[in-house]
Design a protein around this motif. Structure first.
Motif, PDB file in Angstrom:
ATOM      1  N   TYR A  78       1.013  -1.064  -0.099  1.00 29.60           N
ATOM      2  CA  TYR A  78       0.092  -0.086   0.191  1.00 29.60           C
ATOM      3  C   TYR A  78       1.029   0.752   0.454  1.00 29.60           C
ATOM      4  N   VAL A  79       0.486   2.426  -0.397  1.00 32.43           N
ATOM      5  CA  VAL A  79       1.721   3.371  -1.407  1.00 32.43           C
ATOM      6  C   VAL A  79       1.985   4.246  -0.346  1.00 32.43           C
ATOM      7  N   ASP A  80       0.742   4.201   0.983  1.00 34.57           N
ATOM      8  CA  ASP A  80       1.344   4.779   2.320  1.00 34.57           C
ATOM      9  C   ASP A  80       2.242   3.852   3.435  1.00 34.57           C
ATOM     10  N   ASP A  81       2.623   2.583   2.904  1.00 31.11           N
ATOM     11  CA  ASP A  81       3.319   2.277   3.946  1.00 31.11           C
ATOM     12  C   ASP A  81       5.118   2.580   3.452  1.00 31.11           C
ATOM     13  N   HIS A  82       4.570   2.296   2.108  1.00 27.08           N
ATOM     14  CA  HIS A  82       5.833   2.452   1.412  1.00 27.08           C
ATOM     15  C   HIS A  82       6.346   4.408   0.916  1.00 27.08           C
ATOM     16  N   CYS A  83       5.389   5.219   1.298  1.00 29.28           N
ATOM     17  CA  CYS A  83       6.101   6.281   1.839  1.00 29.28           C
ATOM     18  C   CYS A  83       6.359   6.845   3.151  1.00 29.28           C
ATOM     19  N   ARG A  84       5.944   5.415   3.838  1.00 31.29           N
ATOM     20  CA  ARG A  84       6.876   5.236   5.394  1.00 31.29           C
ATOM     21  C   ARG A  84       7.555   4.948   5.427  1.00 31.29           C
ATOM     22  N   ALA A  85       8.209   3.968   4.559  1.00 29.35           N
ATOM     23  CA  ALA A  85       9.707   3.498   4.381  1.00 29.35           C
ATOM     24  C   ALA A  85      10.419   4.184   3.769  1.00 29.35           C
ATOM     25  N   LEU A  86      10.219   4.845   2.399  1.00 22.45           N
ATOM     26  CA  LEU A  86      10.737   5.583   2.294  1.00 22.45           C
ATOM     27  C   LEU A  86      11.670   7.122   2.792  1.00 22.45           C
ATOM     28  N   LEU A  87      10.717   7.149   3.853  1.00 26.97           N
ATOM     29  CA  LEU A  87      10.985   8.012   5.057  1.00 26.97           C
ATOM     30  C   LEU A  87      11.822   8.376   5.734  1.00 26.97           C
ATOM     31  N   LEU A  88      11.680   7.184   6.416  1.00 28.93           N
ATOM     32  CA  LEU A  88      12.579   6.008   7.218  1.00 28.93           C
ATOM     33  C   LEU A  88      14.081   6.545   6.226  1.00 28.93           C
TER      34      LEU A  88
END
Ligand code: NAD
Ligand code: TYD
Length: 369
Positions: free
Chosen positions: A230-240
């Motif tokens: 899910y794109v929101d999970d991906h965005c969280r990974a990218l910021l991390l």
């Protein structure tokens, strides 16, 4: 990364993942600045970021990552301390029919961006906190059989012109790190889904076709497997990764939600039918058509995300069925967006707001201060 005063150059911020990421960043890191460089190709839609125009933390630059002069200008006029590179030609089927655009943007564009970032990083005294985050795909690893998972050290073996161009870009990012010391990191993620995805990709295409009673073309026998993120999970990974990832390192990011294409399409049919209150005899599953397979079609992608889980504490928070339901709701609730991307009406908006020839047209310079 420097906290508080970070200025991040996001490329491809008007695309699917880019627009979700820009919004995610501005919401979760108040005080940070985002410069979004996007050429507004068919896949880039400013409406994806509607409402941010007046946000003091947000600057949009209409332009091409292959334009070295523009890149130099951007790095000279902003104190950029992080790059999140998402701009790309991203659709496998298009790459089969027209590979050269993929070589240009994904390979040449990435190298031009690396060169501009390196120059700026050196000029500023090579700050340790600078990050160049290159967003890549699990497709660089080629196809899995029925067993096993991709990890960061899996050998590259791309099948399509798209994945070959992303693989080449990954190699150049590593080269810029090893040869010149640029603090670069690569993420290789699995198939994303969620709001604002252009309806050429499986999930939005099937949602809209099912809703409109159009045929649902499933390539081959539908047994190919993708690991949905899910794109929101991906965005969280990218910021991390941007904040805590180690330069020179690669992180594989998977949704942990393997599904065959046929399972996905059937689920979408069920979800759409439920929402539209259809009777069993009107079921969209009857619209499924098995069509000629994609040439070089990878059988299975699946990621073992142990590294990002153990080193950075990330895990996907969304389960596939409920996030797919939210995605279906989003597409059904946003007919204006759907209409605008299908009709290309947003391109008139671009012409009116940016007063130039559209990206992709002859002589488009793709430069906007
Ligand atoms: P997308 O096609 O929705 O968006 C791409 C964006 O890049 C668009 O806004 C487009 O206008 C812009 N762009 C294209 N060429 C450009 C150029 N020359 N200069 C400047 N901007 C340009 O793509 P997406 O699905 O959001 O994917 C974003 C990134 O994530 C890509 O690098 C892709 O390879 C990678 N990725 C995507 C997925 C996925 O499932 N969508 C999975 C793995 C990796
Ligand atoms: P896609 O969304 O294009 O992503 P990718 O090729 O990068 O994985 O396709 C996802 C899967 O769905 C892939 O196995 C191809 C298949 N597919 C279909 O069966 N029918 C379609 O109309 C599309 C667009 C894709």
């Amino acid at each position: 990364m420097e906290d508080e005063k970070s200025t991040i150059l996001v490329t491809g911020g008007c695309g699917f993942i880019g627009s979700n990421f820009v919004r995610y960043l501005l919401q979760n890191r108040p005080g940070w600045k985002v410069i979004n460089l996007d050429a507004l190709t068919y896949a880039g839609n400013p409406a994806n970021l509607a409402g941010l125009e007046d946000d003091p933390g947000y600057t949009f630059v209409h332009g091409d990552i292959c334009d070295a002069g523009l890149l130099a200008e951007i790095f000279a006029s902003h104190s950029i301390n992080g790059v999140v590179h998402l701009a790309a030609e991203s659709h496998v089927d298009r790459s089969i029919h027209g590979p050269m655009d993929f070589v240009r943007t994904n390979v040449e564009g990435t190298c031009r961006l690396l060169a501009a970032a390196l120059k700026s990083w050196r000029r500023r005294g090579e700050p340790e906190s600078f990050r160049f985050l290159h967003v890549s795909t699990d497709e660089v690893f080629g196809s899995l059989g029925p067993q096993g998972f991709f990890i960061e050290s899996t050998a590259y073996d791309p099948s399509s012109p798209y994945s070959a161009s992303k693989a080449a870009a990954d190699h150049f990012v590593r080269a810029w790190h090893r040869t010149y010391g640029l603090p670069a990191i690569i993420t290789n993620c699995s198939n994303n889904y969620g709001p604002y995805q252009f309806p050429e990709k499986l999930i939005p295409l099937m949602i809209l076709n099912a809703a409109e009673g159009k045929q649902l073309p499933v390539y081959g026998d539908g047994s190919n497997v993708r690991d949905w993120l899910y794109v929101d999970d991906h965005c969280r990974a990218l910021l991390l990764v941007l904040e805590k990832g180690r330069p020179g390192r690669t992180y594989a990011v998977g949704g942990g939600a393997e599904q065959t294409n046929l399972e996905v399409v059937r689920l979408i049919c069920r979800l759409v039918d439920e929402r539209l209150g259809r009777r069993p005899d009107q079921a969209s599953q009857g619209l499924i058509r098995f069509v000629e397979d994609r040439p070089g079609h990878d059988l299975r992608y699946a990621i073992d995300s142990s590294r990002i889980r153990s080193e950075l504490g990330w895990r996907p928070r969304h389960d596939f069925l409920s996030a797919l339901g939210k995605t279906v709701d989003w597409y059904l609730d946003n007919p204006d967006w759907v209409e605008s991307v299908r009709s290309g009406a947003y391109r008139n908006w671009i012409a009116a707001n940016y007063g130039r020839r559209l990206a992709g047209e002859e002589e488009a310079s793709g430069r906007e201060p």
